[in-house]
Design an enzyme around this catalytic site. Sequence first.
Site, PDB file in Angstrom:
ATOM      1  N   GLY A   1       0.827  -1.215   0.000  1.00 31.54           N
ATOM      2  CA  GLY A   1       0.000   0.000   0.000  1.00 31.54           C
ATOM      3  C   GLY A   1       0.852   1.251   0.000  1.00 31.54           C
TER       4      GLY A   1
ATOM      5  N   GLU B   1      12.785  -4.124  -4.451  1.00 32.76           N
ATOM      6  CA  GLU B   1      11.755  -4.348  -5.474  1.00 32.76           C
ATOM      7  C   GLU B   1      12.385  -4.426  -6.864  1.00 32.76           C
ATOM      8  OE1 GLU B   1       8.654  -1.402  -5.366  1.00 32.76           O
ATOM      9  OE2 GLU B   1       7.578  -2.268  -7.060  1.00 32.76           O
TER      10      GLU B   1
HETATM   11  C1  LIG Z   1       0.035  -2.826 -12.966  1.00 29.51           C
HETATM   12  C2  LIG Z   1       0.437  -1.936 -11.833  1.00 29.51           C
HETATM   13  C3  LIG Z   1       0.613  -2.482 -10.574  1.00 29.51           C
HETATM   14  C4  LIG Z   1       0.947  -1.666  -9.496  1.00 29.51           C
HETATM   15  N1  LIG Z   1       1.036  -2.223  -8.243  1.00 29.51           N
HETATM   16  C5  LIG Z   1       1.231  -1.415  -7.174  1.00 29.51           C
HETATM   17  C6  LIG Z   1       1.186  -1.947  -5.845  1.00 29.51           C
HETATM   18  O1  LIG Z   1       0.985  -3.153  -5.631  1.00 29.51           O
HETATM   19  N2  LIG Z   1       1.330  -1.094  -4.809  1.00 29.51           N
HETATM   20  C7  LIG Z   1       1.561   0.236  -4.988  1.00 29.51           C
HETATM   21  O2  LIG Z   1       1.722   0.943  -3.996  1.00 29.51           O
HETATM   22  N3  LIG Z   1       1.595   0.778  -6.235  1.00 29.51           N
HETATM   23  C8  LIG Z   1       1.432  -0.018  -7.319  1.00 29.51           C
HETATM   24  N4  LIG Z   1       1.446   0.515  -8.600  1.00 29.51           N
HETATM   25  C9  LIG Z   1       1.574   1.964  -8.742  1.00 29.51           C
HETATM   26  C10 LIG Z   1       2.878   2.424  -9.374  1.00 29.51           C
HETATM   27  O3  LIG Z   1       3.914   2.406  -8.439  1.00 29.51           O
HETATM   28  C11 LIG Z   1       2.607   3.844  -9.912  1.00 29.51           C
HETATM   29  O4  LIG Z   1       1.686   3.716 -10.987  1.00 29.51           O
HETATM   30  C12 LIG Z   1       3.863   4.515 -10.403  1.00 29.51           C
HETATM   31  O5  LIG Z   1       4.712   4.831  -9.339  1.00 29.51           O
HETATM   32  C13 LIG Z   1       3.526   5.826 -11.193  1.00 29.51           C
HETATM   33  O6  LIG Z   1       2.712   6.648 -10.422  1.00 29.51           O
HETATM   34  P1  LIG Z   1       1.330   7.219 -11.009  1.00 29.51           P
HETATM   35  O7  LIG Z   1       0.553   6.088 -11.590  1.00 29.51           O
HETATM   36  O8  LIG Z   1       0.695   8.002  -9.914  1.00 29.51           O
HETATM   37  O9  LIG Z   1       1.733   8.155 -12.207  1.00 29.51           O
HETATM   38  P2  LIG Z   1       2.295   9.647 -12.095  1.00 29.51           P
HETATM   39  O10 LIG Z   1       3.297   9.717 -11.008  1.00 29.51           O
HETATM   40  O11 LIG Z   1       1.144  10.580 -12.040  1.00 29.51           O
HETATM   41  O12 LIG Z   1       3.033   9.790 -13.470  1.00 29.51           O
HETATM   42  C14 LIG Z   1       2.344   9.994 -14.705  1.00 29.51           C
HETATM   43  C15 LIG Z   1       3.383  10.110 -15.807  1.00 29.51           C
HETATM   44  O13 LIG Z   1       4.233  11.251 -15.568  1.00 29.51           O
HETATM   45  C16 LIG Z   1       5.598  10.837 -15.493  1.00 29.51           C
HETATM   46  N5  LIG Z   1       6.289  11.617 -14.453  1.00 29.51           N
HETATM   47  C17 LIG Z   1       5.853  11.837 -13.188  1.00 29.51           C
HETATM   48  N6  LIG Z   1       6.760  12.584 -12.516  1.00 29.51           N
HETATM   49  C18 LIG Z   1       7.787  12.830 -13.365  1.00 29.51           C
HETATM   50  C19 LIG Z   1       9.019  13.518 -13.260  1.00 29.51           C
HETATM   51  N7  LIG Z   1       9.387  14.096 -12.106  1.00 29.51           N
HETATM   52  N8  LIG Z   1       9.843  13.565 -14.343  1.00 29.51           N
HETATM   53  C20 LIG Z   1       9.491  12.948 -15.496  1.00 29.51           C
HETATM   54  N9  LIG Z   1       8.318  12.280 -15.668  1.00 29.51           N
HETATM   55  C21 LIG Z   1       7.482  12.216 -14.623  1.00 29.51           C
HETATM   56  C22 LIG Z   1       5.569   9.376 -15.126  1.00 29.51           C
HETATM   57  O14 LIG Z   1       6.722   8.690 -15.549  1.00 29.51           O
HETATM   58  C23 LIG Z   1       4.319   8.892 -15.868  1.00 29.51           C
HETATM   59  O15 LIG Z   1       4.641   8.639 -17.215  1.00 29.51           O
HETATM   60  C24 LIG Z   1       1.146  -0.283  -9.689  1.00 29.51           C
HETATM   61  C25 LIG Z   1       0.996   0.259 -10.977  1.00 29.51           C
HETATM   62  C26 LIG Z   1       0.637  -0.540 -12.035  1.00 29.51           C
HETATM   63  C27 LIG Z   1       0.458   0.079 -13.385  1.00 29.51           C
END
Ligand SMILES: Cc1cc2nc3c(=O)[nH]c(=O)nc-3n(C[C@H](O)[C@H](O)[C@H](O)COP(=O)(O)OP(=O)(O)OC[C@H]3O[C@@H](n4cnc5c(N)ncnc54)[C@H](O)[C@@H]3O)c2cc1C
Length: 398
Positions: free
Chosen positions: A127, A244
């Site tokens: 989480g 991880e």
């Molecule tokens: C299939 C799947 C399984 C997952 N499982 C888990 C889980 O079990 N537990 C958990 O806690 N999380 C989980 N996640 C979440 C995952 O860690 C996040 O999706 C990831 O960290 C990206 O965060 P976000 O989705 O909020 O995208 P955002 O952070 O909003 O990013 C959106 C886009 O902007 C880009 N971006 C953001 N900030 C920057 C920056 N500073 N510079 C350049 N580009 C940037 C990102 O690369 C991305 O392309 C999972 C995600 C997926 C897709």
Amino acid sequence: MDLSFTPEEAAFRDEVRAFFRDALPPAIADKQRRGEELTKQDHVSWQKILYERGWIAPAWPERHGGCGWGPTRQYIFNTELGLSGAPRPIPFGLNMVGPVIYTFGTDEQKAQHLPGILTSDVWWAQGYSEPGAGSDLAALRMTAERDGDNYVLNGTKLWTTLAHYADWIFCLVRTSKEAKPQEGISFLLVDMTSPGISVDPIITIDRAHHVNQVTFEDVRVPVANRVGEEGMGWTCAKFLLAHERQTIADVGTKKRQLALLRRLARTLPAGAGMLGDDPSFRHRLADLEIQLSALEYTELRYLDAQHNGAERGIEPSVLKIRGTELQQKVTELAVEALGYYALPFPAPGDSAGNVPDLAPEGSRQALGDFLFARAATIYGGSNEIQRNILAKMLLRAA
Ligand SMILES: Cc1cc2nc3c(=O)[nH]c(=O)nc-3n(C[C@H](O)[C@H](O)[C@H](O)COP(=O)(O)OP(=O)(O)OC[C@H]3O[C@@H](n4cnc5c(N)ncnc54)[C@H](O)[C@@H]3O)c2cc1C
């Protein structure tokens, strides 16, 4: 630099290879081959077989019930696992919260949680991410307010993989809004049967139920379930993320997928001949083989450096970026090779019944794998964020 295996390491590789060939229950091997979704029970049964063999926790120290293997043995084990097609143990307990608990936890926490992780009797979920807090994890808003010997949790976790199977979840929560964002975070272990937790499925593009939204409404969690000091959660979080990314290159699985592509090249008719007669297909396949070789040698060089005492540097980010990009390219070529055979891919949970497969053996899930591989460059720290890490480390070092 010597990148070849010693005779002992080669013997270990053969032993591991034979084990994966012989020990995987035929019913699970069959499901894997046919691209059918595994049940929770399938995962647990296989993990218990690894536990009985003493191989469930390659990276854990022996004193906590692990194998205590160095990086080379872990690499061999992980590569053979990927090559064999056996299910990869679910990482949330074994690779994530387990190491956090044995490194930062109290004796009571170790005694309560480590045995269930090793035997796979307790399923964990991660989480961390929330709406608005993914890449910028320090922006997380889930609150944990102190009330006597409990914290009271309110908020939402998002993308929580396999939380619908979980008995426990480890959460990053905000225990202070006064401190700097990173300093106001604590690491809590939460029993999923606690009143106030609800788990809602999110169905991904491959029609599968991998991820969830988990909502916490006035969930009471004993203060004794906090790992480390209050406000020290960021230290646990960073430590865990390094674990991880350890196996993320997954060279073994890609070798198995490329072997399938080579088989398709030999057996799939295309035009007047076979797919493999097509020079453009041959060129793309050769290109992927070369890229995989480069990835493998990058990983081996990293192992060699670790073996010689080097600090962890940019390599986990390099392996994450290249490993996941290659995963997408390999699954993309499989779908292109299969053409219309890729289309009738099963919804997860569908069994093949008595209908013969249209797709060649081993390729029934190719489109599902291709679609879900879109997520690989996002989870585990998105590839853009990995590039930021690379830039910071390299430019700062320059
Ligand atoms: C299939 C799947 C399984 C997952 N499982 C888990 C889980 O079990 N537990 C958990 O806690 N999380 C989980 N996640 C979440 C995952 O860690 C996040 O999706 C990831 O960290 C990206 O965060 P976000 O989705 O909020 O995208 P955002 O952070 O909003 O990013 C959106 C886009 O902007 C880009 N971006 C953001 N900030 C920057 C920056 N500073 N510079 C350049 N580009 C940037 C990102 O690369 C991305 O392309 C999972 C995600 C997926 C897709």
